[in-house]
Design a protein around this motif. Structure first.
Motif, PDB file in Angstrom:
ATOM      1  N   GLU A  68       5.327  -0.577   6.130  1.00 12.60           N
ATOM      2  CA  GLU A  68       4.618   0.106   5.054  1.00 12.60           C
ATOM      3  C   GLU A  68       5.559   0.257   3.874  1.00 12.60           C
ATOM      4  O   GLU A  68       6.751   0.501   4.046  1.00 12.60           O
ATOM      5  CB  GLU A  68       4.178   1.515   5.480  1.00 12.60           C
ATOM      6  CG  GLU A  68       2.991   1.577   6.376  1.00 12.60           C
ATOM      7  CD  GLU A  68       2.575   3.022   6.654  1.00 12.60           C
ATOM      8  OE1 GLU A  68       2.663   3.867   5.736  1.00 12.60           O
ATOM      9  OE2 GLU A  68       2.172   3.286   7.789  1.00 12.60           O
ATOM     10  N   CYS A  69       4.998   0.107   2.682  1.00 10.10           N
ATOM     11  CA  CYS A  69       5.769   0.324   1.465  1.00 10.10           C
ATOM     12  C   CYS A  69       4.877   1.013   0.454  1.00 10.10           C
ATOM     13  O   CYS A  69       3.745   0.582   0.230  1.00 10.10           O
ATOM     14  CB  CYS A  69       6.269  -1.005   0.904  1.00 10.10           C
ATOM     15  SG  CYS A  69       7.136  -0.842  -0.672  1.00 10.10           S
ATOM     16  N   SER A  70       5.350   2.080  -0.137  1.00 12.20           N
ATOM     17  CA  SER A  70       4.657   2.744  -1.223  1.00 12.20           C
ATOM     18  C   SER A  70       5.643   2.830  -2.377  1.00 12.20           C
ATOM     19  O   SER A  70       6.723   3.394  -2.228  1.00 12.20           O
ATOM     20  CB  SER A  70       4.199   4.140  -0.803  1.00 12.20           C
ATOM     21  OG  SER A  70       3.625   4.814  -1.908  1.00 12.20           O
ATOM     22  N   SER A  71       5.290   2.211  -3.508  1.00 13.53           N
ATOM     23  CA  SER A  71       6.208   2.222  -4.642  1.00 13.53           C
ATOM     24  C   SER A  71       5.437   2.073  -5.938  1.00 13.53           C
ATOM     25  O   SER A  71       4.261   1.733  -5.943  1.00 13.53           O
ATOM     26  CB  SER A  71       7.230   1.088  -4.510  1.00 13.53           C
ATOM     27  OG  SER A  71       6.609  -0.161  -4.689  1.00 13.53           O
ATOM     28  N   THR A 105      13.240   6.823   2.111  1.00 13.31           N
ATOM     29  CA  THR A 105      12.364   7.613   1.245  1.00 13.31           C
ATOM     30  C   THR A 105      13.144   8.099   0.038  1.00 13.31           C
ATOM     31  O   THR A 105      14.305   8.486   0.158  1.00 13.31           O
ATOM     32  CB  THR A 105      11.818   8.841   2.007  1.00 13.31           C
ATOM     33  OG1 THR A 105      11.159   8.385   3.194  1.00 13.31           O
ATOM     34  CG2 THR A 105      10.840   9.627   1.160  1.00 13.31           C
ATOM     35  N   ASN A 106      12.498   8.045  -1.140  1.00  9.85           N
ATOM     36  CA  ASN A 106      13.055   8.680  -2.333  1.00  9.85           C
ATOM     37  C   ASN A 106      11.905   9.261  -3.150  1.00  9.85           C
ATOM     38  O   ASN A 106      10.766   9.259  -2.710  1.00  9.85           O
ATOM     39  CB  ASN A 106      13.935   7.712  -3.141  1.00  9.85           C
ATOM     40  CG  ASN A 106      13.152   6.564  -3.747  1.00  9.85           C
ATOM     41  OD1 ASN A 106      11.962   6.664  -3.993  1.00  9.85           O
ATOM     42  ND2 ASN A 106      13.837   5.470  -4.001  1.00  9.85           N
ATOM     43  N   ASN A 136      10.335   8.103  -5.618  1.00  6.16           N
ATOM     44  CA  ASN A 136       9.387   7.129  -6.148  1.00  6.16           C
ATOM     45  C   ASN A 136       8.596   6.397  -5.074  1.00  6.16           C
ATOM     46  O   ASN A 136       7.782   5.537  -5.387  1.00  6.16           O
ATOM     47  CB  ASN A 136      10.125   6.104  -7.011  1.00  6.16           C
ATOM     48  CG  ASN A 136      10.737   6.756  -8.222  1.00  6.16           C
ATOM     49  OD1 ASN A 136      10.087   7.524  -8.904  1.00  6.16           O
ATOM     50  ND2 ASN A 136      12.001   6.477  -8.469  1.00  6.16           N
ATOM     51  N   GLY A 137       8.826   6.691  -3.799  1.00  5.69           N
ATOM     52  CA  GLY A 137       8.067   6.021  -2.752  1.00  5.69           C
ATOM     53  C   GLY A 137       8.839   5.948  -1.454  1.00  5.69           C
ATOM     54  O   GLY A 137       9.811   6.658  -1.245  1.00  5.69           O
ATOM     55  N   TYR A 138       8.415   5.024  -0.574  1.00  7.87           N
ATOM     56  CA  TYR A 138       9.083   4.879   0.712  1.00  7.87           C
ATOM     57  C   TYR A 138       8.940   3.460   1.227  1.00  7.87           C
ATOM     58  O   TYR A 138       8.076   2.691   0.802  1.00  7.87           O
ATOM     59  CB  TYR A 138       8.531   5.874   1.744  1.00  7.87           C
ATOM     60  CG  TYR A 138       7.075   5.652   2.098  1.00  7.87           C
ATOM     61  CD1 TYR A 138       6.707   4.750   3.099  1.00  7.87           C
ATOM     62  CD2 TYR A 138       6.070   6.337   1.443  1.00  7.87           C
ATOM     63  CE1 TYR A 138       5.377   4.542   3.419  1.00  7.87           C
ATOM     64  CE2 TYR A 138       4.738   6.136   1.753  1.00  7.87           C
ATOM     65  CZ  TYR A 138       4.394   5.233   2.748  1.00  7.87           C
ATOM     66  OH  TYR A 138       3.082   5.025   3.062  1.00  7.87           O
ATOM     67  N   LEU A 139       9.804   3.132   2.174  1.00  9.18           N
ATOM     68  CA  LEU A 139       9.789   1.862   2.885  1.00  9.18           C
ATOM     69  C   LEU A 139       9.973   2.205   4.357  1.00  9.18           C
ATOM     70  O   LEU A 139      10.872   2.963   4.715  1.00  9.18           O
ATOM     71  CB  LEU A 139      10.942   0.985   2.391  1.00  9.18           C
ATOM     72  CG  LEU A 139      11.086  -0.405   2.946  1.00  9.18           C
ATOM     73  CD1 LEU A 139       9.909  -1.264   2.510  1.00  9.18           C
ATOM     74  CD2 LEU A 139      12.386  -1.025   2.459  1.00  9.18           C
ATOM     75  N   TYR A 140       9.087   1.677   5.219  1.00  7.22           N
ATOM     76  CA  TYR A 140       9.103   2.083   6.627  1.00  7.22           C
ATOM     77  C   TYR A 140       8.859   0.882   7.535  1.00  7.22           C
ATOM     78  O   TYR A 140       7.925   0.114   7.324  1.00  7.22           O
ATOM     79  CB  TYR A 140       8.015   3.143   6.858  1.00  7.22           C
ATOM     80  CG  TYR A 140       7.815   3.531   8.287  1.00  7.22           C
ATOM     81  CD1 TYR A 140       8.740   4.348   8.937  1.00  7.22           C
ATOM     82  CD2 TYR A 140       6.710   3.087   9.006  1.00  7.22           C
ATOM     83  CE1 TYR A 140       8.551   4.709  10.260  1.00  7.22           C
ATOM     84  CE2 TYR A 140       6.521   3.447  10.326  1.00  7.22           C
ATOM     85  CZ  TYR A 140       7.455   4.254  10.955  1.00  7.22           C
ATOM     86  OH  TYR A 140       7.275   4.612  12.263  1.00  7.22           O
ATOM     87  N   PHE A 141       9.718   0.690   8.517  1.00  4.94           N
ATOM     88  CA  PHE A 141       9.541  -0.284   9.600  1.00  4.94           C
ATOM     89  C   PHE A 141       9.592   0.470  10.914  1.00  4.94           C
ATOM     90  O   PHE A 141      10.444   1.337  11.099  1.00  4.94           O
ATOM     91  CB  PHE A 141      10.692  -1.300   9.628  1.00  4.94           C
ATOM     92  CG  PHE A 141      10.719  -2.256   8.481  1.00  4.94           C
ATOM     93  CD1 PHE A 141       9.988  -3.436   8.528  1.00  4.94           C
ATOM     94  CD2 PHE A 141      11.496  -2.007   7.368  1.00  4.94           C
ATOM     95  CE1 PHE A 141      10.034  -4.335   7.483  1.00  4.94           C
ATOM     96  CE2 PHE A 141      11.548  -2.896   6.320  1.00  4.94           C
ATOM     97  CZ  PHE A 141      10.814  -4.073   6.374  1.00  4.94           C
ATOM     98  N   ASN A 142       8.706   0.118  11.877  1.00  5.04           N
ATOM     99  CA  ASN A 142       8.834   0.736  13.191  1.00  5.04           C
ATOM    100  C   ASN A 142       9.088  -0.329  14.255  1.00  5.04           C
ATOM    101  O   ASN A 142       9.113  -1.525  13.967  1.00  5.04           O
ATOM    102  CB  ASN A 142       7.625   1.615  13.536  1.00  5.04           C
ATOM    103  CG  ASN A 142       6.353   0.825  13.761  1.00  5.04           C
ATOM    104  OD1 ASN A 142       6.361  -0.383  13.964  1.00  5.04           O
ATOM    105  ND2 ASN A 142       5.240   1.531  13.739  1.00  5.04           N
ATOM    106  N   SER A 143       9.267   0.081  15.490  1.00 11.44           N
ATOM    107  CA  SER A 143       9.639  -0.839  16.565  1.00 11.44           C
ATOM    108  C   SER A 143       8.525  -1.805  16.955  1.00 11.44           C
ATOM    109  O   SER A 143       8.781  -2.809  17.607  1.00 11.44           O
ATOM    110  CB  SER A 143      10.084  -0.044  17.798  1.00 11.44           C
ATOM    111  OG  SER A 143       9.012   0.759  18.256  1.00 11.44           O
TER     112      SER A 143
END
Length: 127
Positions: A25-28, A10-11, A13-20
């Motif tokens: 998900e990506c928001s940018s 996360t920063n 300007n957005g986020y990048l997320y992977f789960n198990s």
């Protein structure tokens, strides 16, 4: 009980997320994928591409764009300009425009307006 691994970046300007479970998900503000090979999306369900405020462009610089459906219905491919004032504009180069049906009708229907077919003078811009 152990926690499942996940990756969350996360920063401001957005986020990048992977789960198990393999969810991503990506928001940018901008998202670019560069590849010198193929880019393949293999999905078991629907793919939805949506632009809430801008255009959607599909561009092939030197090859063909193919829309292919193995759907058995008469509307296996639908192009829909759903706005009440929307329309569809098709432009072609000197290769022309071909419609081919193997064993079905070609139907043109205009509700409350004309169907115009003609040849305009060379250099006339598209409407």
């Amino acid at each position: 009980m152990s926690t499942q691994p996940e990756l969350n970046i996360t920063n401001n300007n957005g986020y990048l997320y992977f789960n198990s479970q393999g969810n991503y998900e990506c928001s940018s503000t901008s998202y670019t994928i560069n590849s010198t090979g193929n880019y393949i999306t293999d999905i078991d369900k629907d793919i939805i591409i949506e632009s809430r405020l801008g255009n959607v462009s599909v561009i092939s610089d030197t090859q063909t764009i193919t829309l292919n459906s193995d759907g058995p219905s008469s509307n296996a491919i639908v192009i829909n300009a759903s706005n009440t004032t929307g329309g569809i504009l098709t432009l072609t180069g000197s290769g022309g425009y071909s419609l081919t049906t193997s064993n079905g009708d070609i139907s043109l229907l205009s509700q409350g307006s004309n169907i115009n077919i003609g040849v305009s003078p060379s250099g006339t811009p598209a409407q």
